[in-house]
Scaffold this active site. Structure first.
Site, PDB file in Angstrom:
ATOM      1  N   ARG A  44      36.757  35.922  52.316  1.00  0.00           N
ATOM      2  CA  ARG A  44      37.088  37.281  51.874  1.00  0.00           C
ATOM      3  C   ARG A  44      35.945  37.893  51.055  1.00  0.00           C
ATOM      4  O   ARG A  44      35.598  39.057  51.226  1.00  0.00           O
ATOM      5  CB  ARG A  44      38.370  37.272  51.043  1.00  0.00           C
ATOM      6  CG  ARG A  44      38.779  38.653  50.525  1.00  0.00           C
ATOM      7  CD  ARG A  44      40.073  38.614  49.728  1.00  0.00           C
ATOM      8  NE  ARG A  44      40.015  37.777  48.547  1.00  0.00           N
ATOM      9  CZ  ARG A  44      39.524  38.154  47.370  1.00  0.00           C
ATOM     10  NH1 ARG A  44      39.013  39.356  47.217  1.00  0.00           N
ATOM     11  NH2 ARG A  44      39.527  37.334  46.343  1.00  0.00           N
ATOM     12  N   HIS A  46      32.646  36.872  50.933  1.00  0.00           N
ATOM     13  CA  HIS A  46      31.244  36.770  51.345  1.00  0.00           C
ATOM     14  C   HIS A  46      30.938  36.964  52.828  1.00  0.00           C
ATOM     15  O   HIS A  46      29.767  37.065  53.172  1.00  0.00           O
ATOM     16  CB  HIS A  46      30.678  35.416  50.898  1.00  0.00           C
ATOM     17  CG  HIS A  46      30.689  35.239  49.418  1.00  0.00           C
ATOM     18  ND1 HIS A  46      29.962  36.040  48.564  1.00  0.00           N
ATOM     19  CD2 HIS A  46      31.365  34.365  48.637  1.00  0.00           C
ATOM     20  CE1 HIS A  46      30.176  35.650  47.313  1.00  0.00           C
ATOM     21  NE2 HIS A  46      31.031  34.651  47.334  1.00  0.00           N
ATOM     22  N   LYS A  76      33.103  43.643  39.752  1.00  0.00           N
ATOM     23  CA  LYS A  76      32.349  42.397  39.889  1.00  0.00           C
ATOM     24  C   LYS A  76      30.861  42.743  39.823  1.00  0.00           C
ATOM     25  O   LYS A  76      30.392  43.611  40.566  1.00  0.00           O
ATOM     26  CB  LYS A  76      32.696  41.690  41.196  1.00  0.00           C
ATOM     27  CG  LYS A  76      32.044  40.326  41.306  1.00  0.00           C
ATOM     28  CD  LYS A  76      32.497  39.560  42.536  1.00  0.00           C
ATOM     29  CE  LYS A  76      31.804  38.193  42.549  1.00  0.00           C
ATOM     30  NZ  LYS A  76      32.045  37.475  43.792  1.00  0.00           N
ATOM     31  N   THR A  80      27.468  39.064  47.312  1.00  0.00           N
ATOM     32  CA  THR A  80      26.673  39.085  48.539  1.00  0.00           C
ATOM     33  C   THR A  80      27.571  38.912  49.758  1.00  0.00           C
ATOM     34  O   THR A  80      28.431  38.022  49.784  1.00  0.00           O
ATOM     35  CB  THR A  80      25.607  37.977  48.514  1.00  0.00           C
ATOM     36  OG1 THR A  80      24.721  38.238  47.427  1.00  0.00           O
ATOM     37  CG2 THR A  80      24.813  37.932  49.809  1.00  0.00           C
ATOM     38  N   HIS A 149      31.828  28.335  47.728  1.00  0.00           N
ATOM     39  CA  HIS A 149      31.069  29.086  46.718  1.00  0.00           C
ATOM     40  C   HIS A 149      29.678  29.381  47.264  1.00  0.00           C
ATOM     41  O   HIS A 149      29.068  28.530  47.906  1.00  0.00           O
ATOM     42  CB  HIS A 149      30.964  28.250  45.430  1.00  0.00           C
ATOM     43  CG  HIS A 149      30.046  28.835  44.422  1.00  0.00           C
ATOM     44  ND1 HIS A 149      30.358  29.940  43.656  1.00  0.00           N
ATOM     45  CD2 HIS A 149      28.792  28.470  44.048  1.00  0.00           C
ATOM     46  CE1 HIS A 149      29.332  30.228  42.856  1.00  0.00           C
ATOM     47  NE2 HIS A 149      28.377  29.350  43.077  1.00  0.00           N
TER      48      HIS A 149
END
Length: 156
Positions: A44, A46, A76, A80, A149
């Site tokens: 969601r 990246h 935020k 990216t 991540h």
């Protein structure tokens, strides 16, 4: 009056493995769900493939950051978006990447990316971003062979 024989027969005696097993299974299921949720959150936050159309990159960032729920409670600061299929990013955690340390992997290939950075004066409901685009390798943290991540190491 208490019947001592009946009370002793009904009292629990020692550990009950039959009660412990469902608790263990519940804990394992919740752990798997949370790992899956981390991957879903990674997707969601990246992945945007194919890249969403916008008149320019600045408007692209404003649109995507809001659409993906990254401006609700706060703006935020940086995010990216990678413009590649999810499968290519999953591959980084195995044959498509090389281990760097612990659970971090560098991609073997480069990806088209857009990095959005918040502009000064932005506030929730009115978050505004500037965009930087590029083609770069990425570094991800993996859990159970899924990216969870995105490290900012190589980003524009």
């Amino acid at each position: 009056m208490v019947d001592l024989v009946t009370e002793m027969a009904m009292a629990p005696r020692g550990p009950r493995p039959s009660l412990l097993l469902p608790l263990i299974l519940l804990a394992a299921t919740l752990a798997q769900l949370s790992e899956g949720a981390s991957y879903q959150q990674f997707v969601r936050q990246h992945i945007d493939h194919p890249k969403t159309r916008a008149p320019n990159d600045r408007l692209y960032c404003n649109l995507l950051m809001q659409r993906r729920g990254l401006t609700r409670r706060r703006c935020k600061p940086t995010n990216t978006f990678i413009h590649a299929p999810a499968g290519q990013l999953r591959d980084i955690c195995s044959s498509g990447g090389r281990p760097v340390s612990r659970n971090l992997y560098d991609s073997n290939r480069s990806f088209s990316v857009t990095t959005c950075r918040v502009l000064p004066g932005s506030r929730p409901g009115r978050c505004r971003y500037r965009a930087a685009t590029g083609v770069t390798r990425v570094r991800v943290a993996c859990v159970r062979r899924l990216p969870v991540h995105l490290e900012p190491t190589y980003l524009p």
